[in-house]
Motif scaffolding. Structure first.
Motif, PDB file in Angstrom:
ATOM      1  N   TYR A 246      40.285  39.759  48.587  1.00 38.16           N
ATOM      2  CA  TYR A 246      39.360  39.038  47.697  1.00 38.16           C
ATOM      3  C   TYR A 246      39.355  39.717  46.333  1.00 38.16           C
ATOM      4  CZ  TYR A 246      35.041  37.203  45.651  1.00 38.16           C
ATOM      5  OH  TYR A 246      34.135  36.630  44.813  1.00 38.16           O
ATOM      6  N   ILE A 247      39.893  39.008  45.335  1.00 40.92           N
ATOM      7  CA  ILE A 247      39.916  39.537  43.972  1.00 40.92           C
ATOM      8  C   ILE A 247      38.618  39.077  43.298  1.00 40.92           C
ATOM      9  CG2 ILE A 247      41.172  39.645  41.804  1.00 40.92           C
ATOM     10  CD1 ILE A 247      42.623  40.783  44.279  1.00 40.92           C
ATOM     11  N   ASN A 248      37.716  39.969  43.129  1.00 38.62           N
ATOM     12  CA  ASN A 248      36.381  39.637  42.609  1.00 38.62           C
ATOM     13  C   ASN A 248      36.416  39.650  41.082  1.00 38.62           C
ATOM     14  OD1 ASN A 248      33.676  39.155  42.245  1.00 38.62           O
ATOM     15  ND2 ASN A 248      33.038  41.252  42.805  1.00 38.62           N
ATOM     16  N   SER A 249      36.796  38.490  40.509  1.00 35.66           N
ATOM     17  CA  SER A 249      36.855  38.402  39.050  1.00 35.66           C
ATOM     18  C   SER A 249      35.481  38.331  38.411  1.00 35.66           C
ATOM     19  CB  SER A 249      37.678  37.177  38.643  1.00 35.66           C
ATOM     20  OG  SER A 249      37.110  35.997  39.204  1.00 35.66           O
ATOM     21  N   SER A 250      34.436  38.251  39.254  1.00 36.10           N
ATOM     22  CA  SER A 250      33.069  38.238  38.725  1.00 36.10           C
ATOM     23  C   SER A 250      32.479  39.632  38.608  1.00 36.10           C
ATOM     24  CB  SER A 250      32.171  37.367  39.631  1.00 36.10           C
ATOM     25  OG  SER A 250      32.643  36.027  39.680  1.00 36.10           O
ATOM     26  N   ASN A 251      33.265  40.617  38.932  1.00 42.11           N
ATOM     27  CA  ASN A 251      32.766  42.004  38.826  1.00 42.11           C
ATOM     28  C   ASN A 251      32.360  42.288  37.382  1.00 42.11           C
ATOM     29  OD1 ASN A 251      32.854  45.002  38.476  1.00 42.11           O
ATOM     30  ND2 ASN A 251      33.478  44.924  40.625  1.00 42.11           N
ATOM     31  N   PRO A 252      31.147  42.777  37.175  1.00 39.05           N
ATOM     32  CA  PRO A 252      30.679  42.986  35.794  1.00 39.05           C
ATOM     33  C   PRO A 252      31.552  43.940  34.994  1.00 39.05           C
ATOM     34  CG  PRO A 252      29.211  44.036  37.387  1.00 39.05           C
ATOM     35  CD  PRO A 252      30.133  43.176  38.183  1.00 39.05           C
ATOM     36  N   LYS A 253      32.312  44.779  35.673  1.00 41.63           N
ATOM     37  CA  LYS A 253      33.175  45.728  34.958  1.00 41.63           C
ATOM     38  C   LYS A 253      34.524  45.106  34.607  1.00 41.63           C
ATOM     39  CE  LYS A 253      31.093  49.815  37.111  1.00 41.63           C
ATOM     40  NZ  LYS A 253      31.336  51.034  37.907  1.00 41.63           N
ATOM     41  N   PHE A 254      34.784  43.905  35.105  1.00 39.89           N
ATOM     42  CA  PHE A 254      36.054  43.233  34.829  1.00 39.89           C
ATOM     43  C   PHE A 254      35.961  42.525  33.484  1.00 39.89           C
ATOM     44  CE2 PHE A 254      38.966  39.529  35.743  1.00 39.89           C
ATOM     45  CZ  PHE A 254      40.123  40.275  35.655  1.00 39.89           C
TER      46      PHE A 254
END
Length: 769
Positions: free
Chosen positions: A510-518
């Motif tokens: 799962y590539i979490n593109s919603s990560n705030p650090k992304f």
């Protein structure tokens, strides 16, 4: 053998009254007996003694026999003393009610419990024991013979009779026999606790005496050397040894004593030592020179002097000797602990096994936690090495990795175009990013598993380095513990491996593109445009350049319509035919078809547009941003997984596993089996421990007795009778008068000058070194 008495009824060998040595010197003899069984292991402990040194035929044996009052030493014209003889003399008075007739007897150390009343058998035993060790043909050996003689006619002292100094080999003696004997002698007389009795015959050049030369080499100051000049009665007429006896030729701190020996003729005629002592007394009494040197002459004077010097020396060295014994005891106790006690029951075996397993686990945990008692100051060890693996190897290695180092621009552009399919790229596609980032995340698995392997190796090293002293006794137990430990750690590796694999798979799944650090796609495009503009600003010639197709002329006029099965015709041919004005049928005027090249099996984009460049830069930014997020997670979670599933699991459950696998009564005998050499060594160390304990207790008893005497106000001087000073005898006009009755006075006056009741140091003579 009868005893001859002097005119005044005194015994010539016991005219001097007993000194304080009568209580302390036997203690040294007792220590000699105590330490003898382990002498080789404690060879560096030197007990106070008197070493008798002299050349062959110097009269050494005669002096020793005169001090004992018995014939007991081997005699002959060649070398007779071929092994050091430790001669311990103890004054022993008959006890009331003792009717066994044993007044004088000897005991050999190698034959404990057997008494020799016949002194001729003592001589025979010395000869037999010498031949047993040194051979039958004049060979020498440095192995000692111990002999203790009890008699009411001796003063307490410990003497060591050493082989006579020789120069010419005889029998089967090696060519370097002189060097060997000198080395043996020096090994004894170089010890600080050794009083040197240097015996020199008066009928030779005393200034070049071998005994005095060796004594000076071992004792340069002459502070522990007594000179003995023998055979004074056979000096050339008109000569005497007065200056030597007074220390004017070769000064010695402890002075000289002259004696008269039995001649070989006296020995052949069985002339008794008592008769020889009586002759010696008359000789000195009647001699015009020696009569005025009474305190320098005679066997009784020598015996008393040796007794008092040895006593004073013993009192001086006893504290240091006790400290040395205590030091050895500390080392013996420490070594004895490593061998433990012998086990006789299953209960004892179980207690020892459980104690070993518990200590092992404690030591292992202490090494992991950095609480080991044997912490190194030279290199990292234990848990510090694991921490180094986590931080300086694993974490740092991941931080140094560039997520795009194995991706070039063409790779990224190809992935992007593949993701767009039939359409041109209008926006940044997600699919190629996810494909590429998963590939980079997958690269984190190998270093994570390597980190696990490194920690496993360190734990194995720690398990082998666990310093449980008791394990030295039980090699089979050690092997079984290593086997159990190895399997236990391997079992701990498996769940750690699964956990690490799951961590990597979770990140890939799962590539979490919603990560705030992304940074996200919009931000990446914006940054890409800025970088591209910056790059174009640095290269002005590239402005407004557009990629040009390399496919040639693409004008529509060049394309004809033909069947896919028709032949290709050149446009020039058609125009040529028309220009002639010839009428051609319609079918003949169809142009030839254009043949396309076959597409290659592998296609790569050929041109990079500005839009492509933006996409490539943005993709790299996204890869780096998301890789950093995953990397930090892995840097944190992999060490935690290793600690939880392997390191802490080992600390928590190791003891339980050992108990489960090894603590079984039917395995006790097998696990706790010792090497034969361990059993032998423990026995030797135990014997040495008992010997040292007995020696220390003996010295403590002496200290208690001495302190008790001090408290009661008893001093050595008060036990000596008051006598006129020696000077009054020197001034006597009749040298022979009253010598017998005043012999003890000379001895005691001499003793008071040499020793003080408070135990002060020996005074240095005006002519001393």
């Amino acid at each position: 053998m009868g005893e001859e008495t002097r005119p005044n009824g005194t015994n010539p060998r016991t005219s001097a009254p007993p000194t304080i040595g009568s209580s302390v010197i036997p203690i040294v003899n007792k220590l000699q007996d105590i330490l003898a069984p382990v002498g080789s292991e404690l060879s560096n402990i030197s007990l106070p003694h008197v070493a008798v040194v002299g050349s062959q035929s110097s009269g050494k044996s005669s002096v020793l026999e005169a001090l004992v009052g018995r014939d007991f030493l081997p005699r002959g014209c060649d070398i007779c003393t071929r092994r050091p003889l430790i001669l311990m003399l103890e004054n022993s008075q008959p006890k009331p009610g003792d009717h066994d007739g044993r007044v004088e007897w000897g005991e050999f150390r190698h034959m404990p419990g057997r008494r020799f009343d016949d002194f001729s058998k003592i001589r025979q035993e010395i000869q037999t024991e010498t031949e047993r060790e040194a051979g039958y043909n004049k060979g020498v050996s440095d192995k000692q013979i111990g002999l203790k003689i009890f008699s009411p006619n001796v003063l307490n002292m410990t003497l060591v009779d050493l082989p006579g100094i020789t120069k010419v080999p005889v029998g089967d003696q090696p060519s370097d026999i002189e060097a060997r004997i000198r080395k043996m002698i020096m090994a004894h007389i170089s010890q600080e606790n050794c009083i040197i009795l240097a015996v020199s015959p008066a009928n030779s050049d005393l200034a070049t005496s071998d005994a005095l030369q060796m004594a000076r080499e071992a004792d340069p100051t002459g502070s522990r050397t007594i000179g003995v000049i023998t055979k004074l009665d056979i000096m050339d007429r008109g000569t005497d040894a007065r200056n030597f006896l007074l220390g004017k030729v070769v000064p010695l701190h402890l002075g000289y004593v002259g004696v008269v020996n039995r001649s070989q003729e006296d020995i052949n005629k069985n002339r008794s030592i008592a008769e020889a002592l009586a002759y010696e007394e008359r000789f000195f009494r009647d001699h015009p020179v020696y009569c005025g040197l009474s305190n320098h002459c005679g066997i009784p004077q020598l015996a008393s002097l040796l007794n008092q010097i040895l006593e004073q020396h013993i009192q001086m060295v006893l504290p240091g000797l006790k400290a040395e014994l205590n030091s050895h005891m500390g080392g013996i106790v420490k070594e004895l602990r490593t061998y433990g006690d012998a086990m006789e029951s299953k209960g004892e075996q179980g207690v020892i096994l459980l104690d070993i397993l518990s200590k092992y686990c404690e030591v292992f945990s202490a090494m992991v936690d950095g609480k080991s008692n044997e912490m190194s100051t030279k290199e990292l060890s234990g848990g510090a090495r694991i921490h180094y693996i986590f931080q300086s190897i694993f974490v740092q290695s991941l931080e140094e990795v560039d997520p795009c180092e194995d991706l070039n621009d063409d790779d990224i552009r190809t992935a992007v175009q593949n993701a767009t399919g039939l359409r041109n790229t209008l926006f940044l596609p997600e699919v190629p990013f996810e494909v590429l980032v998963r590939r980079q995340i997958a690269r984190l698995l190998d270093p994570s598993l390597q980190c696990l392997r490194f920690v496993y190796d360190e734990l194995m090293k720690m398990s082998r380095a666990c310093g449980v002293a008791e394990l030295q006794r039980f090699p089979f137990l050690r092997r079984r513990m290593d086997e159990v430990m190895g399997k236990f750690l391997r079992d701990g590796v498996k769940p750690a491996e699964r956990m690490i694999e799951n961590l990597i798979e979770t990140e890939m799944d799962y590539i979490n593109s919603s990560n705030p650090k992304f940074i996200g796609g919009s931000k990446a495009i914006e940054l890409a445009k800025q970088q591209l503009k910056l790059a174009q600003g640095n290269h002005p010639s590239s402005n407004n350049e557009r990629p040009v197709s390399s496919g040639g002329n693409t004008a529509l006029g060049t394309w004809g319509i033909s069947s896919i099965f028709g032949s290709r015709a050149k446009s020039g041919e058609v125009q040529a035919s028309q220009s002639v004005g010839e009428t051609v049928p319609f079918v003949e005027q169809i142009p030839s078809t254009i043949q396309l090249r076959e597409p290659p099996s592998m296609l790569r984009p050929l041109e990079t547009t500005e839009h492509d460049a933006e996409i490539i830069i943005a993709t790299k930014l996204l890869l780096g941003s998301y890789y950093d997020i995953v990397r930090k997670n892995i840097q944190d979670l992999v060490p935690k997984s290793i600690m939880h599933f392997l390191v802490n699991y080992t600390k928590r459950d190791l003891h339980f596993v050992f108990i489960q696998k090894l603590y079984k009564e039917n395995l006790f005998d097998e696990l706790l089996q010792e090497h034969d050499e361990v059993v032998v060594k423990r026995k030797q160390i135990r014997e040495m421990y008992n010997v040292l304990l007995q020696a220390i207790q003996t010295l403590e008893e002496v200290e208690l007795s001495h302190n008790s005497n001090l408290r009661s106000g008893t001093e050595a001087a008060t036990r000596l009778p008051t006598t006129p000073d020696f000077s009054s005898h020197v001034r006597s006009t009749n040298c022979g008068e009253n010598r017998s009755s005043d012999a003890s006075s000379f001895t005691n006056s001499r003793a008071r000058r040499l020793f003080h009741s408070e135990g002060e140091a020996l005074p240095v003579k005006s002519n001393g070194l």
